[in-house]
Design an enzyme around this catalytic site. Structure first.
Site, mmCIF file in Angstrom:
data_model
loop_
_atom_site.group_PDB
_atom_site.id
_atom_site.type_symbol
_atom_site.label_atom_id
_atom_site.label_comp_id
_atom_site.label_asym_id
_atom_site.label_seq_id
_atom_site.Cartn_x
_atom_site.Cartn_y
_atom_site.Cartn_z
ATOM 1 N N CYS A 113 0.816 -1.227 0.000
ATOM 2 C CA CYS A 113 0.000 0.000 0.000
ATOM 3 C C CYS A 113 0.844 1.269 0.000
ATOM 4 C CB CYS A 113 -0.932 0.000 1.204
ATOM 5 S SG CYS A 113 -1.835 -1.530 1.328
ATOM 6 N N HIS A 240 -3.025 6.791 3.005
ATOM 7 C CA HIS A 240 -3.543 5.560 2.387
ATOM 8 C C HIS A 240 -4.853 5.208 3.071
ATOM 9 C CE1 HIS A 240 -4.229 1.515 1.283
ATOM 10 N NE2 HIS A 240 -3.757 0.992 2.397
ATOM 11 N N ASN A 270 -10.349 -0.483 0.859
ATOM 12 C CA ASN A 270 -8.894 -0.346 0.779
ATOM 13 C C ASN A 270 -8.430 -0.872 -0.580
ATOM 14 O OD1 ASN A 270 -6.132 -0.786 0.921
ATOM 15 N ND2 ASN A 270 -6.166 -1.579 3.019
HETATM 16 N N1 ACO Z 1 -18.218 -8.904 10.678
HETATM 17 C C1 ACO Z 1 -18.661 -9.167 11.928
HETATM 18 N N2 ACO Z 1 -17.841 -9.483 12.941
HETATM 19 C C2 ACO Z 1 -16.522 -9.554 12.676
HETATM 20 C C3 ACO Z 1 -16.002 -9.300 11.395
HETATM 21 C C4 ACO Z 1 -16.900 -8.967 10.371
HETATM 22 N N3 ACO Z 1 -16.507 -8.685 9.110
HETATM 23 N N4 ACO Z 1 -14.657 -9.432 11.431
HETATM 24 C C5 ACO Z 1 -14.331 -9.757 12.701
HETATM 25 N N5 ACO Z 1 -15.464 -9.843 13.451
HETATM 26 C C6 ACO Z 1 -15.599 -10.152 14.861
HETATM 27 C C7 ACO Z 1 -14.459 -11.032 15.364
HETATM 28 O O1 ACO Z 1 -14.757 -12.392 15.135
HETATM 29 C C8 ACO Z 1 -14.443 -10.668 16.816
HETATM 30 O O2 ACO Z 1 -15.483 -11.362 17.469
HETATM 31 P P1 ACO Z 1 -15.294 -11.927 18.967
HETATM 32 O O3 ACO Z 1 -15.075 -10.714 19.816
HETATM 33 O O4 ACO Z 1 -16.601 -12.616 19.220
HETATM 34 O O5 ACO Z 1 -14.104 -12.835 18.904
HETATM 35 C C9 ACO Z 1 -14.799 -9.186 16.844
HETATM 36 O O6 ACO Z 1 -15.453 -8.934 15.601
HETATM 37 C C10 ACO Z 1 -13.602 -8.278 16.978
HETATM 38 O O7 ACO Z 1 -12.611 -8.671 16.042
HETATM 39 P P2 ACO Z 1 -11.289 -7.851 15.851
HETATM 40 O O8 ACO Z 1 -10.438 -8.505 14.795
HETATM 41 O O9 ACO Z 1 -10.643 -7.588 17.173
HETATM 42 O O10 ACO Z 1 -11.868 -6.479 15.267
HETATM 43 P P3 ACO Z 1 -11.168 -5.090 15.139
HETATM 44 O O11 ACO Z 1 -11.892 -4.069 15.882
HETATM 45 O O12 ACO Z 1 -9.679 -5.167 15.322
HETATM 46 O O13 ACO Z 1 -11.395 -4.763 13.593
HETATM 47 C C11 ACO Z 1 -10.222 -4.770 11.530
HETATM 48 C C12 ACO Z 1 -10.843 -5.612 12.599
HETATM 49 C C13 ACO Z 1 -11.280 -3.885 10.924
HETATM 50 C C14 ACO Z 1 -9.631 -5.667 10.463
HETATM 51 C C15 ACO Z 1 -9.112 -3.878 12.179
HETATM 52 O O14 ACO Z 1 -8.245 -4.670 12.965
HETATM 53 C C16 ACO Z 1 -8.273 -3.163 11.166
HETATM 54 O O15 ACO Z 1 -8.780 -2.323 10.435
HETATM 55 N N6 ACO Z 1 -6.962 -3.414 11.111
HETATM 56 C C17 ACO Z 1 -6.098 -2.761 10.172
HETATM 57 C C18 ACO Z 1 -6.283 -3.411 8.857
HETATM 58 C C19 ACO Z 1 -5.593 -2.659 7.780
HETATM 59 O O16 ACO Z 1 -5.470 -1.470 7.823
HETATM 60 N N7 ACO Z 1 -5.141 -3.430 6.815
HETATM 61 C C20 ACO Z 1 -4.573 -2.964 5.670
HETATM 62 C C21 ACO Z 1 -3.297 -2.160 5.875
HETATM 63 S S1 ACO Z 1 -2.067 -2.538 4.808
HETATM 64 C C22 ACO Z 1 -2.775 -2.741 3.411
HETATM 65 O O17 ACO Z 1 -3.516 -1.902 3.046
HETATM 66 C C23 ACO Z 1 -2.500 -4.009 2.599
#
Ligand code: ACO
Length: 313
Positions: A113, A240, A270
Site C-alpha cells: 500500500c 492511504h 482499501n
Molecule cells: N463482521 C462481523 N464481525 C466480525 C467481522 C466482520 N466482518 N470481522 C471480525 N469480526 C468479529 C471477530 O470475530 C471478533 O469477534 P469476537 O469478539 O466474538 O471474537 C470481533 O469482531 C472483533 O474482532 P477484531 O479482529 O478484534 O476487530 P477489530 O476491531 O480489530 O477490527 C479490523 C478488525 C477492521 C480488520 C481492524 O483490525 C483493522 O482495520 N486493522 C487494520 C487493517 C488494515 O489497515 N489493513 C490494511 C493495511 S495494509 C494494506 O492496506 C495491505
C-alpha cells in the site's frame, strides 16, 4: 530533494460496486459492523476489468487531461501487489496501450500500500537525470481475486481500482521518505508460490492497525522535519485509505492544525497502491487541490513498508 509536480490525474473503477449488505449475503457480517469498524460502505470488484485494463484507463485519462506530447514521457511505473502477469510487467502493457515511445523505462514495483509513494520517490531523481520531463506513476489493484471470503476479518476491507498521476520535473520542492521493517507474519499473500488453500491474503488486523497508526505519525513527522516545515503550514494530509478509524485516530492527534485529512474509504474500501492516486483524482475533480497548497501524503502496508512525501500543488 528532487523537484516534481503533479500535472494531471485519472482514475478507473470497475463497473460493479458491492455494498456491505450484498457482501453480508456471502460473508457472516453486517453493514453496521463494517461501517463502525472501518468506515467502509461499498467497494468495487472487477468482473471484466483487470489490473492492466484499469491502469491503462487511469493513465489515458491523466495524459488526456494534461494535453502533453506522449513522446515526452520517459518513465512508466505501476505500483501493484496484483500484477496482470508475473511478467511482462503491467507497466509494459500500459506503454503498449498508450502507444508511448520505445524510449521509455516501464516497470512495476511492489511496496504494497506504500507503492504509489515509493513510486514518486523513485521517479523524482530519475526525472532529474532524464532528457524527458514527464513520468506516469500508477497504482492499480485487483485485490478481490486474492482475498479469502472465508476470513470475515479481512475480506470486507478490500476493493479494486486504479489511479494514475502524470508527474513533471519541476523547480517546486519535493520531499520524500521511505521505510521498511521486514515482517512476513502480520500481512502476507503467498500467491503463486503456494498450494491453492494457502493462496489468499492473510492479515492480523489488530497488529496491522497498531503498525499503521505509528507508521502514519512517523511518516508525517519525518517528512515535515526533512522539509523544515510544521503541521501549521500543511493544507492537506492524504493517507492511504486502509481503515477510516486509522485515519480518524491520527486526525485527532493533529486536531488543532488546519490541515484537511481527506477520506473516501466509504466508497472504495482499501485499494492498496491505488488508494492515494484515486483520492488525488477525486480531490482534483472536487476542486480541493489549489495551486500553492502543501500536500502531505502517507502510505503504509505489507512488508511492512511505509512512505511519506510533501509537495506543492
Ligand atoms: N463482521 C462481523 N464481525 C466480525 C467481522 C466482520 N466482518 N470481522 C471480525 N469480526 C468479529 C471477530 O470475530 C471478533 O469477534 P469476537 O469478539 O466474538 O471474537 C470481533 O469482531 C472483533 O474482532 P477484531 O479482529 O478484534 O476487530 P477489530 O476491531 O480489530 O477490527 C479490523 C478488525 C477492521 C480488520 C481492524 O483490525 C483493522 O482495520 N486493522 C487494520 C487493517 C488494515 O489497515 N489493513 C490494511 C493495511 S495494509 C494494506 O492496506 C495491505
Amino acid at each position: 530533494m528532487q523537484g516534481i509536480e503533479i500535472i494531471a490525474t485519472g482514475r478507473s473503477l470497475p463497473a460493479r460496486s458491492v455494498t456491505n449488505q450484498e457482501l453480508s449475503k456471502i460473508v457472516d457480517t453486517s453493514d453496521q459492523w463494517i461501517r463502525t469498524r472501518t468506515g467502509i460502505g461499498s467497494r468495487y470488484y472487477c468482473e471484466e476489468e483487470t489490473t492492466a485494463s484499469m491502469a491503462i484507463e487511469a493513465a489515458k485519462k491523466a495524459v488526456q487531461k494534461a494535453k502533453i506530447n506522449k513522446q515526452e514521457i520517459g518513465i512508466v511505473v505501476v505500483a501493484t501487489t496484483t500484477p496482470e502477469y508475473a511478467f511482462p510487467s503491467t507497466a509494459c502493457l500500459v506503454q503498449q496501450a498508450l502507444e508511448l515511445p520505445e524510449e521509455v523505462m516501464a516497470f512495476d514495483i511492489n511496496a504494497a500500500c506504500a507503492g504509489f509513494l515509493y513510486g514518486l520517490g523513485i521517479i523524482a531523481p530519475m526525472l532529474q537525470n532524464s532528457r524527458k520531463p514527464y513520468a506516469l506513476v500508477i497504482g492499480s489493484e485487483h485485490l478481490s481475486k486474492i482475498v479469502n471470503y472465508k476470513d470475515r476479518g479481512s475480506c470486507i476491507l478490500f476493493g479494486d481500482g486504479a489511479g494514475a498521476a502524470l508527474i513533471k520535473k519541476s523547480e517546486k520542492d519535493f520531499y520524500h521518505k521511505g521505510y521498511t521493517r521486514g515482517n512476513k507474519e502480520c500481512l502476507y499473500c503467498n500467491g503463486l508460490s503456494s498450494k491453492k488453500e494457502d493462496f489468499y491474503l492473510h492479515m492480523e488486523g489488530n497488529q496491522v492497525f497498531r503498525f499503521a497508526v505509528s507508521a502514519i505519525e512517523e511518516g508525517i513527522e519525518s517528512v515535515l522535519k526533512e522539509a523544515k516545515l510544521t503541521m501549521e503550514e500543511v493544507d492537506i494530509v492524504l493517507c492511504h485509505q486502509a481503515n477510516g478509524r486509522i485515519i480518524s485516530h491520527v486526525e485527532k492527534k493533529y486536531k488543532e492544525y488546519p490541515a484537511l485529512f481527506y477520506k473516501n474509504i466509504e466508497f472504495y474500501g482499501n485499494t492498496s497502491a491505488a488508494s492515494i492516486p484515486i483520492a488525488l483524482d477525486e480531490m482534483e475533480e472536487k476542486g480541493l487541490l489549489k495551486e500553492g497548497q502543501k500536500l502531505l501524503m502517507v502510505g503504509f502496508g505489507a512488508g511492512f513498508t511505509w512512505s511519506s512525501c510533501l509537495l506543492t500543488i
